[in-house]
Design a protein around this motif. Structure first.
Motif, mmCIF file in Angstrom:
data_model
loop_
_atom_site.group_PDB
_atom_site.id
_atom_site.type_symbol
_atom_site.label_atom_id
_atom_site.label_comp_id
_atom_site.label_asym_id
_atom_site.label_seq_id
_atom_site.Cartn_x
_atom_site.Cartn_y
_atom_site.Cartn_z
ATOM 1 N N ASN A 889 -17.276 40.770 -11.917
ATOM 2 C CA ASN A 889 -16.808 40.118 -10.711
ATOM 3 C C ASN A 889 -16.995 38.617 -10.828
ATOM 4 O O ASN A 889 -17.371 38.080 -11.866
ATOM 5 N N GLY A 890 -16.750 37.920 -9.707
ATOM 6 C CA GLY A 890 -16.809 36.464 -9.725
ATOM 7 C C GLY A 890 -18.180 35.925 -10.023
ATOM 8 O O GLY A 890 -18.323 34.858 -10.667
ATOM 9 N N PHE A 891 -19.233 36.609 -9.575
ATOM 10 C CA PHE A 891 -20.588 36.132 -9.853
ATOM 11 C C PHE A 891 -20.927 36.225 -11.335
ATOM 12 O O PHE A 891 -21.660 35.376 -11.875
ATOM 13 N N ASP A 892 -20.399 37.261 -12.002
ATOM 14 C CA ASP A 892 -20.623 37.351 -13.450
ATOM 15 C C ASP A 892 -19.969 36.180 -14.169
ATOM 16 O O ASP A 892 -20.536 35.604 -15.118
ATOM 17 N N ILE A 893 -18.739 35.819 -13.722
ATOM 18 C CA ILE A 893 -18.072 34.654 -14.339
ATOM 19 C C ILE A 893 -18.859 33.387 -14.048
ATOM 20 O O ILE A 893 -19.033 32.510 -14.918
ATOM 21 N N ALA A 894 -19.377 33.233 -12.790
ATOM 22 C CA ALA A 894 -20.144 32.045 -12.420
ATOM 23 C C ALA A 894 -21.417 31.933 -13.257
ATOM 24 O O ALA A 894 -21.796 30.833 -13.700
ATOM 25 N N ASP A 895 -22.089 33.067 -13.484
ATOM 26 C CA ASP A 895 -23.295 33.036 -14.324
ATOM 27 C C ASP A 895 -22.964 32.558 -15.739
ATOM 28 O O ASP A 895 -23.697 31.756 -16.330
ATOM 29 N N CYS A 896 -21.845 33.061 -16.260
ATOM 30 C CA CYS A 896 -21.430 32.639 -17.606
ATOM 31 C C CYS A 896 -21.105 31.150 -17.624
ATOM 32 O O CYS A 896 -21.483 30.420 -18.545
ATOM 33 N N PHE A 897 -20.401 30.681 -16.569
ATOM 34 C CA PHE A 897 -20.020 29.262 -16.509
ATOM 35 C C PHE A 897 -21.264 28.375 -16.431
ATOM 36 O O PHE A 897 -21.348 27.339 -17.104
ATOM 37 N N ARG A 898 -22.260 28.782 -15.612
ATOM 38 C CA ARG A 898 -23.464 27.974 -15.464
ATOM 39 C C ARG A 898 -24.309 27.966 -16.746
ATOM 40 O O ARG A 898 -25.070 27.042 -16.997
ATOM 41 N N SER A 899 -24.160 29.024 -17.548
ATOM 42 C CA SER A 899 -24.907 29.020 -18.805
ATOM 43 C C SER A 899 -24.385 27.951 -19.764
ATOM 44 O O SER A 899 -25.111 27.492 -20.648
ATOM 45 N N TYR A 900 -23.122 27.532 -19.603
ATOM 46 C CA TYR A 900 -22.538 26.464 -20.418
ATOM 47 C C TYR A 900 -22.553 25.124 -19.687
ATOM 48 O O TYR A 900 -22.645 24.070 -20.314
ATOM 49 N N HIS A 901 -22.382 25.140 -18.377
ATOM 50 C CA HIS A 901 -22.269 23.903 -17.584
ATOM 51 C C HIS A 901 -23.178 24.049 -16.367
ATOM 52 O O HIS A 901 -22.736 24.514 -15.311
ATOM 53 N N GLN A 902 -24.427 23.631 -16.495
ATOM 54 C CA GLN A 902 -25.418 23.925 -15.457
ATOM 55 C C GLN A 902 -25.221 23.098 -14.193
ATOM 56 O O GLN A 902 -25.584 23.541 -13.105
ATOM 57 N N GLU A 903 -24.676 21.898 -14.263
ATOM 58 C CA GLU A 903 -24.590 21.021 -13.094
ATOM 59 C C GLU A 903 -23.177 20.927 -12.514
ATOM 60 O O GLU A 903 -22.970 20.181 -11.561
ATOM 61 N N LEU A 904 -22.221 21.651 -13.079
ATOM 62 C CA LEU A 904 -20.846 21.496 -12.616
ATOM 63 C C LEU A 904 -20.561 22.428 -11.425
ATOM 64 O O LEU A 904 -21.197 23.477 -11.277
ATOM 65 N N PRO A 905 -19.579 22.058 -10.593
ATOM 66 C CA PRO A 905 -19.323 22.836 -9.355
ATOM 67 C C PRO A 905 -18.792 24.240 -9.650
ATOM 68 O O PRO A 905 -18.012 24.450 -10.572
ATOM 69 N N VAL A 906 -19.245 25.167 -8.826
ATOM 70 C CA VAL A 906 -18.751 26.548 -8.851
ATOM 71 C C VAL A 906 -18.375 26.930 -7.420
ATOM 72 O O VAL A 906 -19.221 26.854 -6.513
ATOM 73 N N VAL A 907 -17.115 27.298 -7.207
ATOM 74 C CA VAL A 907 -16.626 27.710 -5.881
ATOM 75 C C VAL A 907 -16.114 29.139 -6.009
ATOM 76 O O VAL A 907 -15.239 29.418 -6.830
ATOM 77 N N LEU A 908 -16.687 30.039 -5.211
ATOM 78 C CA LEU A 908 -16.262 31.437 -5.206
ATOM 79 C C LEU A 908 -15.464 31.719 -3.931
ATOM 80 O O LEU A 908 -15.848 31.279 -2.842
#
Length: 958
Positions: A889-908
């Protein structure tokens, strides 16, 4: 001479009278009815025959009309063929002109000469007229070369100019008018087919005279009359009845009498009325009534004394009157003959039945007489007497049995003394055993009394009301709990009737007691109020039976189930709200996706075509309607307690005043909103927007309850609840609260309306108007906010709805931090990863991101998005739907994104009412954007929720 027995003398006259009565009743009840019905059947046969002939004639008329249409269509086609033949000749002459064989003037002379001589085998001819209504060629010398522009027919119509105009305007067509036959002076109706030939500069036409078509139709009709005449020859009604036909001019078309057939019957008189028989027949046509008249018979000609009946049907198409004629005495003949035969058969059957009855009665009663005589002899002491006859039927068995009984009686008398002596000895032994039994019974009664005393103690200790009444509803036992319930001592209850002890209890249990006394077990629940609390009791009534199975009493057991019922009610309410919440959540997901597409495209169109005021007039109402649809979804979520809330300190004074200002302009002038602010130290900690919605709903409900106007008042009150009992929908947990009340002067709530007030879709508006979500939405919001609600009302005395909401001290909350609402120019050209499995929603959000300044790369599933995150290093932000197809789901994608880009915006994004994943991620910094949203809300996420310089979140997580 042997006389019949007295049974025969008494029974046979009764049977004879009964048979005569039955015969008379059957005769007078059935024979007149049969005669009447047979007479009606004969009359109906005449009606059926007439209806069949009428149907046949009507069908012939329909065939005639169809023939007329076919004939007209055939003649029209023939006229087209004639004109087409002339057209072929014109084409041939045109080729000669083009080949130089003829000049134009020669060609016209050749064509006109051919047309003057042309005449088909059916008598058709062709004429040619110029555009100025001059006959260029006509086979009738009177019209050949004539200027017919002013020529009128006998109706005063200038025919040729109209025909020429028709052909020129439409190219070709049919035209009806009156015209002379060739070499004739009489003008007849004519139908012509005309066609324009602009290359020749004239109109060519050919026609037929409608009299020729009518003559064909008349021949067809005459053949139909001959067919009917042949049908009439073999048709008869009753014995000598018949059918005949005459037309509206009283001409007899078909009649079996050759003296009348083919004549005019206007002068034939009806001997009964003295009027013309034709006029009388016409008068009853299609009325359903029969004409009664007198006429002669074939074997009694000239003697007009014989009664006849005639039915008449009018056939409008042929203008015919189809009639039936039958003699009345012939209609009655069959019924009279049938009645005579029935009477004869009945008389013979009755005589045979009387003879058989006499024989049967004598045969049955004579053996009975012999048995009676034998019984009389036995009664006098002659125990050796016997019946004296033997038979193989039931009477023989009875006689044999009687003789056997006399023999056994004789033997029993002889043995009676011996049996009496033996019984006396047995009686002495029985008396001795009886004395021992009485002694044992006394001991058993003492043991039983001890057991009963123990049972009373046990029953008094049971936490239930126990009582026993006999079949007369007299108390025989009660335990201490039951005595306490009715407020009496046991001694005041036992031995008294239930109705005397407690009339109220008697009335409430009467139906159950009746069932128990009839042998049925019953269970019921009832409630009563004591000290302001509702007590619920479950009552069991069981019938008690004796050894014979008869109901001799009723055992009553009543248990206090108040606690269990309250728990069950709360469980059912929780289950119902959970089910409704899941349903509302599913609806919200699909509906919000659709609204995202609609609102996004409408806003994009409105932004792109800002200068087109006409288009803006269509787009703006559509946007408002879509947002109102989102509000309906919000209401569904509110009453199901699954609406996402944003609780914060709420300035209740300002909120109420702003709500009043909002509503005042939309309410009728006869409604007045009143609020007097008071000084308070606590503020409610709730979602201000949802609280405002709740107040608006309460005011709108109050407006519906005051059609004649009145005042609506707002009250605000601080409460600190400790152990004090406050009347609300449930027990209030101790704490600090703000009570907000809305009071009206309307019609108030009925008892049923108060009970169902918070049920979704329940409405009291006439005809079921309204959604029925108003109070249920308020209820859902209040319960989701950990609050309480109460309705105080009486019918006709207005209503007050009170909301009890948690509050916080004013100084305990810090001020909100200010944030910038502008989009940083640093976002221009940044790469945004958009993940959405709905193609239409993905397209709308992509356009929003592009309008915000982003470059967009898309993915339709979680696996594809994770691959892009791993491959691309310059992704600035992630915008993803929460719910996606597949395991991730979207949270799994957000976790993956934050593992590469910790300070960048995430909007679900989510259109769901409630996500378990939202609960799971409540402590994370991801921002969740609710569908539907527009571009302004999306821009606000990046301008307010995220610091555009660092990419870090500047607000608390949602």
């Amino acid at each position: 001479m042997l006389l019949p027995s007295r049974l025969v003398q008494r029974f046979f006259p009764i049977v004879l009278i009964l048979m005569l009565a039955i015969f008379s009743a059957v005769y007078f009840y059935s024979v007149p009815f049969i005669k009447e019905k047979v007479y009606e059947i004969e009359r109906n046969s005449s009606r059926i025959a007439l209806d069949n002939i009428f149907t046949l004639a009507d069908r012939m008329y329909a065939d005639t009309e169809s023939f007329r249409q076919q004939a007209m269509e055939s003649h029209k086609q023939r006229l087209k063929v004639v004109v087409s033949m002339a057209e072929s000749y014109l084409d041939q002459v045109s080729r000669q002109v083009r080949d130089g064989e003829l000049t134009n003037q020669q060609a016209r002379r050749v064509v006109f000469e051919m047309i003057r001589r042309f005449k088909s085998q059916d008598g058709d001819y062709i004429w040619v007229a110029s555009y100025d209504s001059r006959f260029l060629a006509h086979p009738d010398e009177r019209f050949d070369g004539m200027d017919a522009s002013d020529l009128e027919n006998i109706e005063g119509v200038v025919v040729l100019p109209q025909i020429v105009q028709l052909a020129v305007s439409k190219g070709e067509g049919f035209y009806q008018y009156k015209w002379n036959r060739l070499e004739g002076d009489q003008q007849l109706d004519k139908l012509s087919y005309v066609k324009n030939y602009p290359q020749w500069g004239f109109v060519l036409g050919s026609g037929i005279y409608l009299d020729d078509v009518d003559q064909e139709l008349e021949d067809k009709r005459n053949r139909a009359v001959e067919e009917l005449r042949e049908s009439f020859k073999a048709l008869r009604v009753a014995k000598t009845g018949y059918l005949f036909i005459f037309d509206a001019k009283t001409n007899m078309l078909i009649h079996p009498n050759p003296n009348i057939d083919g004549t005019n019957i206007e002068d034939l008189l009806n001997p009964v009325t003295g009027k013309s028989i034709a006029d009388d027949l016409i008068a009853v046509a299609d009325t359903g009534k029969e004409l009664y008249y007198k006429w002669d018979k074939p074997d009694d000609q000239g003697n007009y004394i014989h009664e006849k009946l005639s039915l008449v049907r009018y056939l409008k198409g042929f203008d015919w009157y189809i009639c039936s004629s039958v003699y009345v005495d012939e209609l009655k003949a069959s019924s009279e003959l049938l009645s005579e035969r029935i009477l004869t058969i009945a008389l013979i059957s009755m005589l045979v039945a009387i003879a058989m009855a006499f024989f049967f009665i004598y045969w049955v009663t004579n053996p009975i007489k012999q048995m009676a005589d034998t019984a009389l002899r036995v009664s006098r002491g002659e125990l050796t007497a016997s019946v004296g006859f033997r038979r193989d039927d039931e009477l023989g068995i009875l006689a044999q049995t009687f003789d056997d009984m006399v023999d056994r009686l004789r033997d029993n008398i002889q043995n009676l003394d011996e049996k009496v002596n033996n019984r006396t000895v047995e009686l002495e032994l029985t008396n001795q055993k009886l004395i021992e039994t009485i002694k044992s019974r006394i001991e058993a009664q003492d043991a039983l009394a001890l057991i009963e005393e123990r049972q009373r103690i046990i029953l008094d200790l049971l936490p239930a009301q126990v009582a026993y009444v006999d079949h007369e509803l007299i108390f025989r036992f009660v335990n201490s709990h039951y005595a306490s319930y009715v407020g009496r001592d046991k001694q005041e209850i036992i031995g008294h009737a239930l109705e005397q002890v407690s009339r109220h209890h008697y009335q409430t249990m009467l139906e159950q007691i009746t069932q128990a006394l009839s042998g049925q077990e019953s269970t019921g629940e009832y409630s009563q109020w004591s000290d302001g609390q509702e007590l619920i009791t479950k009552r069991f009534l069981t019938p008690c039976r004796d050894n014979a199975g008869r109901v001799v009493g009723v055992l009553l057991v009543a248990l206090d189930v108040t606690t269990e019922k309250h728990a069950e009610k709360k469980l059912l309410e929780a289950q119902r709200m959970s089910a409704v919440g899941h349903l509302a959540g599913g609806l919200a997901h699909d509906f919000n996706n659709l609204l995202s597409i609609i609102i996004g495209n409408l806003m994009a169109a409105a932004d792109k075509y800002q200068g087109d005021q006409l288009l803006q007039g269509y787009l703006n109402p559509s946007v408002r309607a879509a947002r109102r649809s989102a509000d309906i979804t919000s209401r569904l979520l509110a009453f199901s307690r699954r609406q996402p809330l944003a609780p914060l300190r709420c300035d209740i004074q300002t909120l109420i005043q702003e709500t009043i200002e909002l509503l005042r302009s939309s309410l009728p002038s006869h409604l007045e909103l009143i609020y007097e602010p008071i000084e308070i130290n606590h503020l409610p900690f709730v979602d201000p927007g949802r609280l405002e919605d709740a107040l608006v709903n309460l005011v709108l409900n109050a407006k519906e309850a005051m059609p004649k106007g009145g005042k609506i008042r707002f009250y605000v009150e601080e409460l600190s609840v400790t152990d004090e009992l406050i009347l609300m929908d449930e027990t209030v947990v101790p704490g600090n609260y703000i009570r907000i009340s809305v009071a009206d002067e309307g019609t108030g709530f009925t008892a049923e309306a108060k009970r169902l007030a918070f049920e979704p879709f329940f409405t009291t508006r006439p005809g079921g108007a309204g959604t029925g979500l108003g109070l249920s939405m308020v209820y859902g919001f209040v319960k989701q906010s950990d609050g309480y609600i109460h309705v105080a009302s009486e019918p006709g005395a207005g209503a007050t709805v009170s909301l009890l909401l948690p509050s916080v001290y004013v100084a305990s909350l810090s001020d909100e931090r200010g944030v910038s609402s502008e989009i940083s120019t640093d976002l221009k050209g940044k790469l945004a990863l958009l993940v959405e499995d709905d193609d239409d929603v993905r397209q709308v959000v992509r356009e929003m991101l592009i309008s915000t300044g982003f470059n967009v790369i898309e993915a339709s599933e979680a696996k594809e998005a994770i691959e892009l995150i791993e491959l691309l290093e310059d992704i600035y932000c992630l915008v993803s739907d929460v719910r996606l197809r597949g395991a991730l789901n979207g949270f799994d994608i957000a976790d993956c994104f934050r593992s590469y880009h910790q300070e960048l915006p995430v909007v679900l994004m989510t259109g769901y009412a409630f996500d378990e994943t939202l609960q799971r991620r409540a402590g994370n910094e991801y921002y969740v954007l609710r569908k539907p949203f527009d571009i302004n809300e999306l821009k606000e996420v990046f301008s307010v929720k995220y610091n555009n310089n660092s990419g870090a979140s500047t607000d608390e997580p949602t």
